[in-house]
Design a protein around this motif. Structure first.
Motif, PDB file in Angstrom:
ATOM      1  N   LEU A 167       6.636  -0.454   7.377  1.00  9.26           N
ATOM      2  CA  LEU A 167       5.971   0.200   8.499  1.00  9.26           C
ATOM      3  C   LEU A 167       6.801   1.379   8.989  1.00  9.26           C
ATOM      4  CD1 LEU A 167       3.655   0.359  10.493  1.00  9.26           C
ATOM      5  CD2 LEU A 167       4.819  -1.350  11.915  1.00  9.26           C
ATOM      6  N   GLN A 168       8.115   1.219   9.059  1.00 12.44           N
ATOM      7  CA  GLN A 168       8.968   2.312   9.514  1.00 12.44           C
ATOM      8  C   GLN A 168       8.912   3.494   8.559  1.00 12.44           C
ATOM      9  OE1 GLN A 168      11.045   2.278  12.619  1.00 12.44           O
ATOM     10  NE2 GLN A 168      10.498   4.378  12.049  1.00 12.44           N
ATOM     11  N   GLU A 169       8.851   3.208   7.274  1.00 12.65           N
ATOM     12  CA  GLU A 169       8.740   4.294   6.292  1.00 12.65           C
ATOM     13  C   GLU A 169       7.460   5.098   6.512  1.00 12.65           C
ATOM     14  OE1 GLU A 169       8.974   2.300   2.535  1.00 12.65           O
ATOM     15  OE2 GLU A 169      11.171   2.101   2.595  1.00 12.65           O
ATOM     16  N   ALA A 170       6.342   4.395   6.734  1.00 15.39           N
ATOM     17  CA  ALA A 170       5.070   5.085   6.976  1.00 15.39           C
ATOM     18  C   ALA A 170       5.119   5.856   8.293  1.00 15.39           C
ATOM     19  CB  ALA A 170       3.922   4.077   6.995  1.00 15.39           C
ATOM     20  N   VAL A 171       5.658   5.251   9.331  1.00 14.57           N
ATOM     21  CA  VAL A 171       5.766   5.919  10.636  1.00 14.57           C
ATOM     22  C   VAL A 171       6.620   7.179  10.520  1.00 14.57           C
ATOM     23  CG1 VAL A 171       6.784   5.709  12.946  1.00 14.57           C
ATOM     24  CG2 VAL A 171       5.348   3.862  12.046  1.00 14.57           C
ATOM     25  N   ASP A 172       7.730   7.078   9.814  1.00 18.04           N
ATOM     26  CA  ASP A 172       8.618   8.237   9.647  1.00 18.04           C
ATOM     27  C   ASP A 172       7.908   9.388   8.945  1.00 18.04           C
ATOM     28  OD1 ASP A 172      10.739   6.968  10.892  1.00 18.04           O
ATOM     29  OD2 ASP A 172      11.728   6.372   9.020  1.00 18.04           O
ATOM     30  N   MET A 173       7.180   9.055   7.876  1.00 21.18           N
ATOM     31  CA  MET A 173       6.500  10.098   7.110  1.00 21.18           C
ATOM     32  C   MET A 173       5.375  10.753   7.914  1.00 21.18           C
ATOM     33  SD  MET A 173       6.321   8.831   3.123  1.00 21.18           S
ATOM     34  CE  MET A 173       5.782   7.157   3.436  1.00 21.18           C
ATOM     35  N   ILE A 174       4.600   9.936   8.626  1.00 22.38           N
ATOM     36  CA  ILE A 174       3.485  10.478   9.409  1.00 22.38           C
ATOM     37  C   ILE A 174       4.017  11.300  10.580  1.00 22.38           C
ATOM     38  CG2 ILE A 174       1.485   9.886  10.835  1.00 22.38           C
ATOM     39  CD1 ILE A 174       1.197   7.354   9.031  1.00 22.38           C
ATOM     40  N   TYR A 175       5.061  10.819  11.226  1.00 19.43           N
ATOM     41  CA  TYR A 175       5.665  11.569  12.330  1.00 19.43           C
ATOM     42  C   TYR A 175       6.196  12.908  11.835  1.00 19.43           C
ATOM     43  CZ  TYR A 175       8.900  12.791  16.099  1.00 19.43           C
ATOM     44  OH  TYR A 175       9.561  13.454  17.099  1.00 19.43           O
ATOM     45  N   ASP A 176       6.867  12.881  10.717  1.00 21.95           N
ATOM     46  CA  ASP A 176       7.433  14.122  10.164  1.00 21.95           C
ATOM     47  C   ASP A 176       6.338  15.128   9.839  1.00 21.95           C
ATOM     48  OD1 ASP A 176       9.841  15.589   9.066  1.00 21.95           O
ATOM     49  OD2 ASP A 176       8.649  15.446   7.229  1.00 21.95           O
ATOM     50  N   ALA A 177       5.232  14.657   9.247  1.00 20.19           N
ATOM     51  CA  ALA A 177       4.130  15.566   8.907  1.00 20.19           C
ATOM     52  C   ALA A 177       3.427  16.077  10.167  1.00 20.19           C
ATOM     53  CB  ALA A 177       3.129  14.846   8.007  1.00 20.19           C
ATOM     54  N   SER A 178       3.453  15.288  11.238  1.00 23.00           N
ATOM     55  CA  SER A 178       2.812  15.696  12.487  1.00 23.00           C
ATOM     56  C   SER A 178       3.634  16.720  13.258  1.00 23.00           C
ATOM     57  CB  SER A 178       2.579  14.471  13.389  1.00 23.00           C
ATOM     58  OG  SER A 178       1.649  13.578  12.809  1.00 23.00           O
ATOM     59  N   VAL A 179       4.953  16.618  13.136  1.00 23.91           N
ATOM     60  CA  VAL A 179       5.842  17.396  14.004  1.00 23.91           C
ATOM     61  C   VAL A 179       6.519  18.551  13.273  1.00 23.91           C
ATOM     62  CG1 VAL A 179       7.954  17.253  15.396  1.00 23.91           C
ATOM     63  CG2 VAL A 179       6.230  15.426  15.518  1.00 23.91           C
ATOM     64  N   ASN A 180       6.946  18.297  12.037  1.00 22.43           N
ATOM     65  CA  ASN A 180       7.703  19.309  11.295  1.00 22.43           C
ATOM     66  C   ASN A 180       6.792  20.018  10.308  1.00 22.43           C
ATOM     67  OD1 ASN A 180      10.221  18.577  12.537  1.00 22.43           O
ATOM     68  ND2 ASN A 180      10.212  16.747  11.261  1.00 22.43           N
TER      69      ASN A 180
END
Length: 296
Positions: free
Chosen positions: A281-294
């Protein structure tokens, strides 16, 4: 309207988790999680199983307010408890704004679109949402073809319902999804943007909405909507794209953040240990957050 939650969804970096599968989509969501129809008997046990799944997600340390600004719930999830608190209150205590799916599903396809089914009980649902300290709502229509009459009807219906939701002092997420597999998706998106702009420009001074849209074919196609003064935030649904593809497309759109469902929880399984579950779950959250913000 909860001002703290409004500030979170308007100004904080992060994305919205969509945990609102319901009705006919629930068995599919459970099957993807490794819970088959042989593991439960009847609708009550099915919804017990899906609440166990959502509880495991929401209570995970990976489901954190540093990266997740909101979560969309199914009506039964709103009325159930997590660790002795109603789900909306549990999310709020984590610093995550709770939203509720309020539509009753899709009508049959007509003029290249599927409108929302009639919802005569909406006022009662909104009243209960306020009692459960829900911040906002979400309702979904689907656009299959670039039919101007059909798309206009979708957007008008969405905004009519949104005004009813605003009158109940809740924040509406308007979701006119464009089917990612439809022919002429780009043409549908052109018509859709114009119809949304027409409706936004007719909102009163005290009315603001959120939008949830399919990731556009052409990058930054919805920038005018993202920048519109009547729009709190624009989020994107994954629409069936695999996680990596959805993130890659999302990253090309400045100001567009995620509201993913299947792409968020697709690698989770009931048989995983808590350590493995939280890691996935953390891996998915990290990737989605990164694509949303960066952004690229």
């Amino acid at each position: 309207m909860n001002k703290k939650h409004l500030d979170i969804v308007k100004n904080r970096d992060g994305f919205i988790a969509a945990l609102d599968q319901s009705g006919g989509s629930t068995p599919k969501a459970l099957a993807a999680y490794g819970v088959t129809e042989d593991d439960y008997s009847g609708e009550k046990e099915m919804f017990d199983k899906v609440h166990q799944m959502r509880t495991r997600i929401i209570t995970s340390p990976a489901f954190n307010s540093e990266q997740i600004i909101g979560a969309i719930l199914f009506e039964q999830t709103m009325d159930r408890e997590i660790e002795g608190k109603y789900t909306g209150d549990y999310l709020a205590d984590k610093g995550i704004a709770p939203f509720l799916k309020v539509d009753k599903g899709l009508a049959d396809k007509e003029n290249g679109v599927q409108l929302m089914k009639p919802n005569p009980e909406l006022d009662d649902t909104l009243r209960r949402a306020n009692e459960r300290h829900i911040f906002g709502t979400k309702m979904r229509s689907v656009i299959h073809e670039p039919n101007k009459e059909g798309i206009k009807a979708v957007v008008e219906q969405q905004f009519d319902v949104a005004k009813q939701i605003l009158a109940a002092d809740l924040m509406p997420i308007i979701e006119p999804e464009v089917d990612i597999h439809s022919a002429d998706k780009e043409k549908s998106e052109e018509i859709l943007k114009q119809e949304i702009l027409n409706q936004l420009n007719n909102l009163s001074d005290d009315q603001e909405v959120m939008l949830k849209l399919s990731i556009p074919t052409n990058a930054n196609h919805y920038k005018e909507l993202i920048d519109h003064p009547k729009v709190v935030r624009v989020v994107a649904l994954s629409g069936g794209y695999p996680l990596h593809e959805a993130n890659e497309k999302l990253q090309q759109n400045t100001g567009l953040t995620a509201s993913f469902s299947r792409a968020l929880v697709g690698d989770l399984n009931v048989k995983q240990s808590d350590e493995e579950f939280n890691k996935k779950l953390q891996e998915a959250v990290d990737m989605i957050y990164d694509a949303s913000v960066n952004k690229k």
